[in-house]
Design a protein around this motif. Sequence first.
Motif: not given
Length: 921
Positions: A736-745, A747-761, A763-767
């Motif tokens: 819904a917020l655009g962090y995953l490939d809408p086609r189900g693949g 490959e991640l959109p750029v926001p999803g790539l940022v989220l892969t490196r944020i390890y905090t409770e 995390d989604l609010v931060t990104v």
Amino acid sequence: MSVRLTGFAAGYGFRFDPFQLEACADIDAGHGVLVAAPTGSGKTVVGEYACYCALSEGRRCFYTTPIKALSNQKYHDLVERHGSGNVGLLTGDMAINGDAPVVVMTTEVLRNMIYAGSRGLGTLGYVVLDEVHYLSDRFRGAVWEEVILGLADSVQIVALSATVSNAEEFGDWLDTVRGNVDVIVWENRPVPLYQHVMAGHELLDLFGDDRARVNPALMQLAKQEARAQRDDSRRPRGRNGRGRRTVTFGSGQFGGAASGHFTQRHAEGPRLTPTRAGTVHALSRAGLLPAIFFIFSRKGCDGAVRQLLNSDVRLTSRPQAAQLREIAERHAAALSAEERRILGWHSFVEALTRGVAAHHAGLLPTFKAIVEEGFTAGLIKVVFATETLALGINMPARTVVIERLVKYNGESNADITPGEFTQLTGRAGRRGIDSEGHAVVLWQPGMDPRAVAGLASRRTYPLRSSFSTNYNMAVNLVHTVGRSKARGLLEQSFAQFQADRQVVALARQGSAVQARADQLWEQARCDRGDFAEYARLREQIGELEDERARLRRQDRRAGVLDALERLEPGDLCRVGGGRHRGWMVVVQAGVPGAREVHPLVMDEKHQLVRIVPAELTGPPQVVSRVRIPKRFTVHSATDRRTLARAFDARVASLDESVGPAPSVPLDEQISAQLDALRAALLVHPCHSCPERESHARLAEQALRLEREQQHSRARGAARANSVAARFDRTCAVLDALGYLDPRGGRELPVPGLVLTRIYTELDLVTVEAIRRGVFGELTGPALGAVLASLLYESRATGPGPAQMPDEASERAYQALRGVWRDVGMVERDHRVERGRDLDTGFSQAVWLWAHGADLATVLSQTGFLAGDFVRWIRQVIDLAGQIGAAPGLDGIGAAKLGPAARSLVTMIRRGIVDVSLGPDD
């Protein structure tokens, strides 16, 4: 025994126990192992053998621990055995020889390496999971399961656990997901443990001579105390009506009863609860030092040290005191004179040289290191510690003293569990030094020795999975293996493994419940029509009414809280209902981020009151503004009269033009359904039955049983795919917020790539805040203050939420709250539990430190303990470092944030923060 194992064993100064030999032989056979054994039994020997095997085979071994302090300790142990060139250390903020064949690291570091596809995993042959029972930890436990599921099949896992009652179940799961994992349970303590109770000046055995029954002398003491209590209760109270004191916490079975059954006498009778100084002297006379006193309070630990400083307790010789002073000076060489003053260095060293110290999470890491070295060297004789000391750090003692069998669990004071008791007393008895260990419980008023004996004799410490999918885990798994495979991987988790076993038990309960419900429906039969149909109509109406009321309350509360947070001094508001119905003007705003926002207002009666959200039926409607007098003082009658006149004049000019404040709208769809159901109920043939209410009572019982049955089935169905279902809902939020490939693949959109490196409770609010430009042009102190609100959690006894320190951080924080609310709405729509609230309690401390304030200023102005300050600053450093290194920031319009975050790290990693190697406990 293999030649390799023989050579390994020759390097130790003791003969291996059967369980150690068996586990090492399993490793030689190419198997994974789970070793569950008591604290101090030597299970780390098995982990060290995995390191030895890796070195002999030219492969790598990662030795993981749950906390940095334990990683540091293990690193030094392995360096001493294998040399600094063969051993490295990675703990997030510390990297030493990371390419070594043996690397000690926190479990989170290994998890991050797996997700990043690190090249260092290529020659990995062994992974040691020390203290693997941490996977029960509700905050961090999921990391262990992520690692176990994510490692390559070729890696041998060596899992080391405290004694747990379901080790076989955990081993079955490991064998299922990893293959060839052997379970070795060893329940023999290397040093026998003896249980005692200290009553008055006397140290009594808890058990009698047969080691099975409670010591009769303790039972006699309890009877005498109870008899004295009954005699005292018949005495008339004094004029003030007090006369007696009731202790108000815990269940009462260990003393200190909330139920009020025990009343402590003040005037007469022997004192059975020993003093701390008296206990220390008694243990010293009995040759039972060194001892760890477990006190479940940081302030209690520090207070206990002060008590002994004010007594005649001195437990060291002059040479020992000199050694302790040398240890202290060596560790604290980097501390300035001013820092020593603010940290209470003189008192700390004075207690230390007497052989007394405290150890808890609020202690400065430098001080902790001094205490740990001094205690391990046998120089410190008494340590007052919180339970964090029992979680893996190698500080065994001859004796463990538990002052109270009640502790604060985060919500209330509650009895400690048998598992916690076992974990604490496991520190007693030093292998190779002591022939026996001792556990001492101090007598408390109202203590039942039989309950204490039951606690000491039970060994129920079940391992329960706390696994739950978070956003960072979801994007990393999807990016690594794809959504379908990720879902299948999560279905293999220990959480799902345990849930599946519970489904069978739930199904067995269902048949008996359904049979009883069928009997009740037969008794409720009505000759005018289908009474079951009629009863279900009534039930539907009741459920819809409850649902409508719940939604109204939920929406109203959310709206009220949001509106109250936005109120500013001078806002003229209209309230549609409730206790404060009518007009009011805001005098003081509430504290943003606080658990409850209570703005100060003047109402129509010119009274100054604090607004409590629960007292409002809807959000206040801001209509206009009233000028608040300059330097307005709430205690000044003149100021209040001036404000009241301005208030009345403004209201008079608006009253005719402003209609009533809108009430909370009802859910139109539910209202329409209710109207239709009520109409159907009135025309149903059973509605006119004279026995209608009699039948209805039977039908309600049947419906209640059927609801229980449905809930049982739903629990079974939910447990049957609970982890995967949670993953699906988590992915739905990310979609819904655009962090995953809408086609189900993958490959991640750029926001999803940022989220892969944020390890905090959060995390989604931060990104999401980064995407929306919340941090914008923030730099230095303001950026640190806002990042701190994403991390800090107020303790009941520590600083709570406060105003943001400057305008820039306040604006950003308000925008961040908007992001938090928006993400929460998406989570609600997809039935994902909302992340915890933001907390501004540490923002001022970060802001001051980033501005260059000295330690004395920061601690005095914010109220933090030095150790807590360092610990939370390091968490801000960690998050800022993650943001600074995150990929794709320029792709979401945040190119300047990376350098700003890295600059913040440089700015606040100074002085006492930089010299302290802080454990993350």
